[in-house]
Scaffold this active site. Structure first.
Site, PDB file in Angstrom:
ATOM      1  N   GLY A 164       0.845  -1.200   0.000  1.00  0.00           N
ATOM      2  CA  GLY A 164       0.000   0.000   0.000  1.00  0.00           C
ATOM      3  C   GLY A 164       0.871   1.238   0.000  1.00  0.00           C
ATOM      4  CG  LEU A 165       4.034   1.510  -2.082  1.00  0.00           C
ATOM      5  CD1 LEU A 165       4.919   1.182  -3.289  1.00  0.00           C
ATOM      6  CD2 LEU A 165       4.913   1.860  -0.882  1.00  0.00           C
ATOM      7  NE  ARG A 223      -5.930  -2.187  -5.943  1.00  0.00           N
ATOM      8  CZ  ARG A 223      -7.124  -1.692  -6.188  1.00  0.00           C
ATOM      9  NH1 ARG A 223      -8.080  -2.471  -6.585  1.00  0.00           N
ATOM     10  NH2 ARG A 223      -7.366  -0.410  -6.004  1.00  0.00           N
ATOM     11  CB  SER A 247      -1.612   8.149  15.867  1.00  0.00           C
ATOM     12  OG  SER A 247      -1.937   9.525  15.855  1.00  0.00           O
ATOM     13  CE  LYS A 286      -4.574   6.359  14.875  1.00  0.00           C
ATOM     14  NZ  LYS A 286      -5.540   6.845  13.960  1.00  0.00           N
ATOM     15  CG  HIS A 323      -5.281   8.558  19.063  1.00  0.00           C
ATOM     16  ND1 HIS A 323      -5.570   9.124  17.836  1.00  0.00           N
ATOM     17  CD2 HIS A 323      -4.134   9.145  19.483  1.00  0.00           C
ATOM     18  CE1 HIS A 323      -4.633   9.998  17.525  1.00  0.00           C
ATOM     19  NE2 HIS A 323      -3.749  10.030  18.505  1.00  0.00           N
ATOM     20  CG  ASN A 324      -8.478   8.426  15.181  1.00  0.00           C
ATOM     21  OD1 ASN A 324      -7.352   8.370  15.688  1.00  0.00           O
ATOM     22  ND2 ASN A 324      -8.667   8.296  13.887  1.00  0.00           N
ATOM     23  CD  GLU A 335      -7.405  12.815  15.187  1.00  0.00           C
ATOM     24  OE1 GLU A 335      -6.462  12.041  15.435  1.00  0.00           O
ATOM     25  OE2 GLU A 335      -7.968  12.833  14.073  1.00  0.00           O
ATOM     26  CE1 TYR A 336     -12.769  11.896  14.136  1.00  0.00           C
ATOM     27  CE2 TYR A 336     -14.984  12.764  13.922  1.00  0.00           C
ATOM     28  CZ  TYR A 336     -13.936  12.030  13.412  1.00  0.00           C
ATOM     29  OH  TYR A 336     -14.060  11.436  12.184  1.00  0.00           O
ATOM     30  CG  HIS A 354     -40.894  -0.030  32.662  1.00  0.00           C
ATOM     31  ND1 HIS A 354     -40.833  -1.161  31.888  1.00  0.00           N
ATOM     32  CD2 HIS A 354     -41.479   0.918  31.900  1.00  0.00           C
ATOM     33  CE1 HIS A 354     -41.342  -0.908  30.692  1.00  0.00           C
ATOM     34  NE2 HIS A 354     -41.755   0.357  30.679  1.00  0.00           N
TER      35      HIS A 354
HETATM   36  C1  6PG Z   1      -3.865  10.010  13.234  1.00  0.00           C
HETATM   37  C2  6PG Z   1      -5.139  10.503  12.643  1.00  0.00           C
HETATM   38  C3  6PG Z   1      -5.402   9.820  11.333  1.00  0.00           C
HETATM   39  C4  6PG Z   1      -6.438  10.459  10.445  1.00  0.00           C
HETATM   40  C5  6PG Z   1      -7.737  10.685  11.119  1.00  0.00           C
HETATM   41  C6  6PG Z   1      -8.622  11.632  10.363  1.00  0.00           C
HETATM   42  O1  6PG Z   1      -3.927   9.561  14.357  1.00  0.00           O
HETATM   43  O2  6PG Z   1      -2.838  10.088  12.561  1.00  0.00           O
HETATM   44  O3  6PG Z   1      -6.188  10.259  13.522  1.00  0.00           O
HETATM   45  O4  6PG Z   1      -5.657   8.476  11.604  1.00  0.00           O
HETATM   46  O5  6PG Z   1      -5.954  11.652   9.971  1.00  0.00           O
HETATM   47  O6  6PG Z   1      -8.342   9.444  11.211  1.00  0.00           O
HETATM   48  O7  6PG Z   1      -9.899  11.286  10.677  1.00  0.00           O
HETATM   49  P1  6PG Z   1     -11.179  11.966  10.091  1.00  0.00           P
HETATM   50  O8  6PG Z   1     -11.038  11.955   8.582  1.00  0.00           O
HETATM   51  O9  6PG Z   1     -12.294  11.104  10.556  1.00  0.00           O
HETATM   52  O10 6PG Z   1     -11.196  13.345  10.643  1.00  0.00           O
END
Ligand code: 6PG
Length: 471
Positions: free
Chosen positions: A11-12, A35, A130, A184, A187-188, A191-192, A450
């Protein structure tokens, strides 16, 4: 006999290319396959020119290049592409070979793949990576889970390519099955949450205080002296960037519709599934959906004028800074809470202090807070929430007024702050000895028999609230 490459990568796209280059520069010979052959050819001609990277143009050739047991990292799009690559590879693999899925795969897919591959004698590591494109090249945070014996075979490579702090390389074995991809995903989710809180702070500064992007850049930088957060750091840099075509601040020209690939949504779905409240992270996912309601928002803005809002003075900035700090702690607390629940539910045995350690560099949510969180999990293991820990509890006790003031100013001014509001409501709910859930219970018992529990005695009770026969 196998070939001589230490590891192979499939996967490049940019992340895959960068990771291959990172592994090569750590002293390993890497086989690569994509691919579309043209992508491989171009990579070899340009970025991998004169590097110890060997191209393969079929999966059979690729498998033949690898030392045994083969170690193969997949950097392909999450979902069915991962299954097709695995299926294509299997005829060329031997028992004991190792497949590492380095994409953002849904943890249940990882669980299934681990099971299916185990039956075939192939060892599988679902591994969160990440740090975006930069991290892949210069040192990501790596979150592996799955077959532990496989982890120890790739541990040296992972440790050499990962980001590094004084606590060691940002990689650690996280647990069985899908533990790595679960961590992970969370983690995301965090991040959100943090991204939304920074975006709401920006909105308060530009709409409430009338600040320019350049001024906000300086403010984000100043705040970041304390927080040391990557997301705050890049927010500052973004504020400074000029559009080369128009000379205007680029941020003012970027459309306000946020996209998402799904990891935030999965985090929230999981939280609903396991009964873990994640209000800030959920608000962040909804905020992205609402941003995509562009047409509706235009109609609403024509139909309803914004409230008259007073200009908020600059003296409010330290209050906003504290509010952002506290709400950010809540976003991390929510994520850690979900991990705690999932670890029990799925038997991962997650090492929480290690998770906080490997998030301290390389990844997107790296921040000084994680040092404190690591310390909490080392020294205050029984603590119900990181908010109740020594350091954070004092901050909340002394400064939560800032969060309250921020939310109330935003509400009065009609500036939407869903994540800040959710953070405050979460804190106030947890802090409340009495919640109004007694009324919910009474109503459930009223219309559906209930039953409810009482405060003054043990047991389950039902009240005949209405005389249905004689209405
Ligand atoms: C990371 C990021 C990476 C990606 C996000 C973007 O840890 O490097 O989280 O995995 O940039 O998943 O996510 P969205 O497109 O859902 O904002």
């Amino acid at each position: 006999m196998g070939g001589k490459c230490d590891i192979g990568l499939i996967g490049l796209a940019v992340m895959g290319q960068n990771l291959a280059l990172n592994i090569e520069s750590a002293g390993y010979q890497v086989a690569v396959y994509n691919r579309t052959s043209a992508t491989t050819e171009e990579f070899i001609k340009k970025r991998a020119d004169s590097k110890n990277i060997i191209p393969a143009y079929s999966l059979e050739e690729f498998a033949g290049l690898l030392q045994r047991p083969r170690k193969i990292i997949l950097m392909v799009k999450a979902g069915s592409p991962v299954d097709s690559v695995i299926e294509g590879l299997l005829p060329y693999l031997d028992k004991g070979d190792i497949i590492i899925d380095g994409g953002n795969s849904f943890y249940r897919d990882t669980e299934r793949r681990a099971r299916e591959l185990k039956e075939k004698g192939i060892r599988f590591l679902g591994t969160g990576i990440s740090g975006g494109e930069y991290g892949a090249l210069h040192g990501p945070s790596i979150m592996p889970g799955g077959d532990e014996s496989a982890y120890w075979e790739v541990e040296e490579i992972f440790s050499r390519i990962a980001a590094r702090t004084e606590g060691g390389p940002c990689v650690s074995y996280l647990g069985t099955g899908s533990a790595g991809h679960y961590v992970k995903m969370v983690h995301n989710g965090i991040e959100y949450g943090v991204m939304e809180l920074i975006a709401e702070s920006y909105d308060l500064m530009r709409k409430g205080m009338g600040l320019s992007p350049a001024e906000m850049g300086d403010i984000f930088r100043k705040w970041n002296e304390k927080q040391q957060s990557y997301l705050l750091e890049i927010a500052g840099e973004i504020m400074d960037r000029e559009d080369p075509e128009t000379g205007k601040p680029l941020i003012d020209l970027i459309s306000d519709v946020a996209s998402q690939k799904g990891t935030g949504k999965w985090t929230v779905q999981e939280a609903l599934e396991l009964g873990v409240p994640l209000p800030v992270i959920t608000a962040a996912v909804y905020a992205r959906y609402l941003s995509a309601y562009k047409g509706e928002r235009e109609e609403f803005s024509r139909a309803f004028a914004a409230p008259e809002r007073e200009v908020i003075g600059r003296e409010f900035l330290p209050v906003l800074e504290e509010a952002l700090y506290l709400a950010t702690v809540i976003a991390y607390a929510e994520g850690m809470d979900l991990l705690k629940r999932a670890s029990l539910e799925y038997g991962y045995g997650l090492p929480f202090a290690e998770i906080a350690r490997i998030w301290q560099d390389g990844c997107i949510i790296r921040s000084r807070l994680l040092k404190q969180i690591q310390r909490i999990y080392k020294e205050e293991q029984g603590v119900a929430s990181i908010i109740l820990s020594g350091e954070f509890s004092r901050d909340f006790a002394e400064r939560v007024g800032s969060l309250r003031r921020t939310v109330s100013l935003a509400i009065e001014g009609g500036i939407p702050v869903p994540a800040f509001s959710a953070a405050l409501a979460y804190f106030d709910s947890l802090r409340a000895r009495e919640l109004p859930a007694n009324l919910i219970q009474a109503q459930r018992d009223y219309f559906g028999a209930h039953t409810y529990r009482r405060k003054d005695k043990e047991g389950t009770f039902h009240t005949e609230w209405q005389d249905i026969e004689n209405v």
